[in-house]
Design an enzyme around this catalytic site. Structure first.
Site, PDB file in Angstrom:
ATOM      1  N   GLU A 202     -30.216  -0.991  46.329  1.00 36.86           N
ATOM      2  CA  GLU A 202     -28.896  -0.392  46.539  1.00 36.86           C
ATOM      3  C   GLU A 202     -28.941   0.988  47.201  1.00 36.86           C
ATOM      4  OE1 GLU A 202     -26.589  -0.506  42.921  1.00 36.86           O
ATOM      5  OE2 GLU A 202     -26.401  -2.667  43.066  1.00 36.86           O
ATOM      6  N   GLU A 399     -29.131  -9.382  41.493  1.00 34.01           N
ATOM      7  CA  GLU A 399     -28.399  -8.947  40.291  1.00 34.01           C
ATOM      8  C   GLU A 399     -27.009  -9.546  40.301  1.00 34.01           C
ATOM      9  OE1 GLU A 399     -27.950  -4.719  39.504  1.00 34.01           O
ATOM     10  OE2 GLU A 399     -29.984  -4.348  40.256  1.00 34.01           O
TER      11      GLU A 399
END
Ligand code: NOJ
Length: 494
Positions: A202, A399
């Site tokens: 991220e 995720e």
């Protein structure tokens, strides 16, 4: 003055993270969904969120050790809980880790995503290797493999060694070399057994939220969450150095011919364009979406920055883009695209929140949870759009999960009936299946997370686990969602 500053900061942080809403959900009966052969089923974690042992065996400090401890105590500002990662869920304790692997094995997953703590193996970020740190990860990797669980390893999950942060962190062009050397060390020591690596987790969240908050605190300013357009413009070099570091790591990995894959994973920001009434609003929201996704994905998967944003952010002025850089970025053939998806983050009733801003308007059709609005259909559409934009890349869902506060899920009579999370996971696994049927090349799915853990600035106040953790005793109690996932995985083996 100091107090006012802290109070304001905490309000800003709370405003961004929002307050959980109750949602009603029933769990539906298991549906038998067909997934491709060899599909990876797993759960995900990150070093600082689960390990503890922050001072053990020569580990060096990282940025979280700094900002979760006095005088900053970021989690205290955001939640009132004065907590840090010193113990977390204690996985640095080998006995605890073995017990946790047993629960993974019983669950039936074949993959576990973990990250390496850079400062555990290189306490100063560069230079001298800390062998006890290497031993720990060898232990972890071997313990997983022994139970038939493949480790999927993230090299960098938000935790920069403090020694490097003190030298300017990602804004320093040297960071490209620091990371390349660190990545090479990991390939050398673990690449014989780890067959899937991720470079970064991220990157846009790290820069737009975390780094910008750290910088503001260091400069005794009020953090803007997310960072202002000006901040991002002036810190474009941070993005560019990450991209160079990623490219170097990918090339170095391929050069070694270790027979595995290397990718990068993104927080997949989706927004509901239909909810914006005006054409101008839609346009500005489209650009916001690009700033979150394409600015970081295009260089990796197309070899170039999106032009409109590049110009708008004055990257030529601030980006530290030197001759040969774009050739290097183009030369790296990243094997797969990792996606972290939770919910739809942006509903702009009025897209006035600024270029990078998010406004969370109300949408009664889409229940809210921590990290966004639940919207599996948007996930399907988003995955299809990735297929179209990037020429059918291989995708791993690295995720997906749901976080709730204490008030939303309780330990009652030794059980946690997390119906909301169970239903959430069911619906998103189904969404992944629908995307596969539409031709999206998805190879694996990891639920976030196997265990409740440290949710960064939010401390231990948000639980994402399919296994409940009593943070005082370290007792683990599988939740209803664990049992549902277990029965689903059993079905998949038939
Ligand atoms: C994404 C991050 O990678 C992870 O560290 C975090 O805990 C989850 N989102 C939940 O917010």
């Amino acid at each position: 003055m100091k107090n006012t500053y802290f109070i304001l900061t905490s309000i800003a942080i709370m405003l961004f993270f929002g307050i959980d809403k109750h949602i009603n959900a029933q769990t539906s009966a298991n549906e038998t969904l067909k997934f491709p052969k060899g599909f990876l089923w797993g759960s995900a974690s990150a070093a600082y969120q689960v390990e503890g042992g922050t001072k053990a065996d020569g580990r060096g400090p990282n940025t979280w050790d700094k900002y979760l401890n006095p005088p900053y105590s970021l989690a205290k500002m955001a939640t009132g809980q004065d907590v840090n990662g010193d113990v977390s869920i204690n996985q640095y304790d080998r006995g605890q880790f073995l017990k946790d692997v047993k629960l993974m094995k019983e669950l039936g997953i074949n993959t576990y995503r973990l990250s390496i703590s850079w400062s555990r193996i290189l306490p100063e970020g560069t230079g001298k290797v800390n062998e006890p740190g290497i031993d720990y990860y060898n232990f972890v990797i071997n313990a997983l493999l022994k139970e038939g669980i493949q480790p999927l390893v993230t090299l960098y999950h938000f935790d920069l060694p403090l020694a490097l942060a003190n030298k300017g962190g990602w804004m320093n062009r040297e960071s490209v070399k620091w990371f390349t050397d660190y990545a090479n060390l990991c390939f050398d020591r673990f690449g014989d057994r780890v067959k899937i690596f991720l470079t970064f987790n991220e990157p846009s969240i790290e820069m737009y939220f975390l780094q910008s908050v750290f910088d503001a605190i260091d400069n005794r300013q009020m953090p803007q969450i997310p960072a202002s357009e000006k901040y991002i413009s002036e810190h474009f070099a941070h993005i560019h150095h990450l991209m160079l570091a990623h490219a170097n790591a990918v090339n170095a990995y391929h050069h070694r011919k270790l027979g595995g894959k290397i990718g990068i994973t993104y927080n997949f920001m989706l927004c509901d364009l239909d909810s914006v009434p005006t054409e101008n609003g839609k346009k500005s929201l489209e650009l916001v979406k690009k700033a979150w996704n394409n600015l970081f994905m295009d260089p990796v998967f197309k070899g170039e920055y999106p032009k409109e944003l590049f110009d708008r952010l004055k990257a030529a002025q601030y980006g530290d883009i030197q001759p040969g850089d774009m050739d290097l970025i183009k030369s790296a053939k990243t094997d797969f695209l990792g996606i972290n998806y939770y919910g739809v983050n942006m509903y702009h009733e009025q897209p006035t929140a600024g270029f990078f801003g998010l406004t969370t308007g109300k949408n009664p059709d889409k229940p809210e949870m921590f990290n966004g609005f639940v919207d599996p259909d948007a996930f399907v559409k988003g995955l299809i759009s990735l297929k179209e934009q990037y020429n059918s890349p291989e995708i791993y869902i690295t995720e997906n999960g749901a976080g709730y506060g204490e008030q939303d899920e309780k330990l009652e009579n030794g059980k946690v009936n997390d119906a909301l999370r169970t239903r959430y996971i069911q619906r998103h696994i189904k969404a992944v299946n629908q995307a596969i049927q539409k031709g999206v090349n998805i190879k694996g799915y990891c639920v976030w997370s196997m265990f409740d853990n440290l949710e960064w600035i939010m401390g231990y106040s948000r639980r994402f686990g399919i296994t409940y953790v009593d943070f005082k005793t370290q007792e683990r109690i599988p939740k209803q969602s664990y049992y549902w996932y277990q029965s689903f995985l059993k079905e998949q083996q038939k």
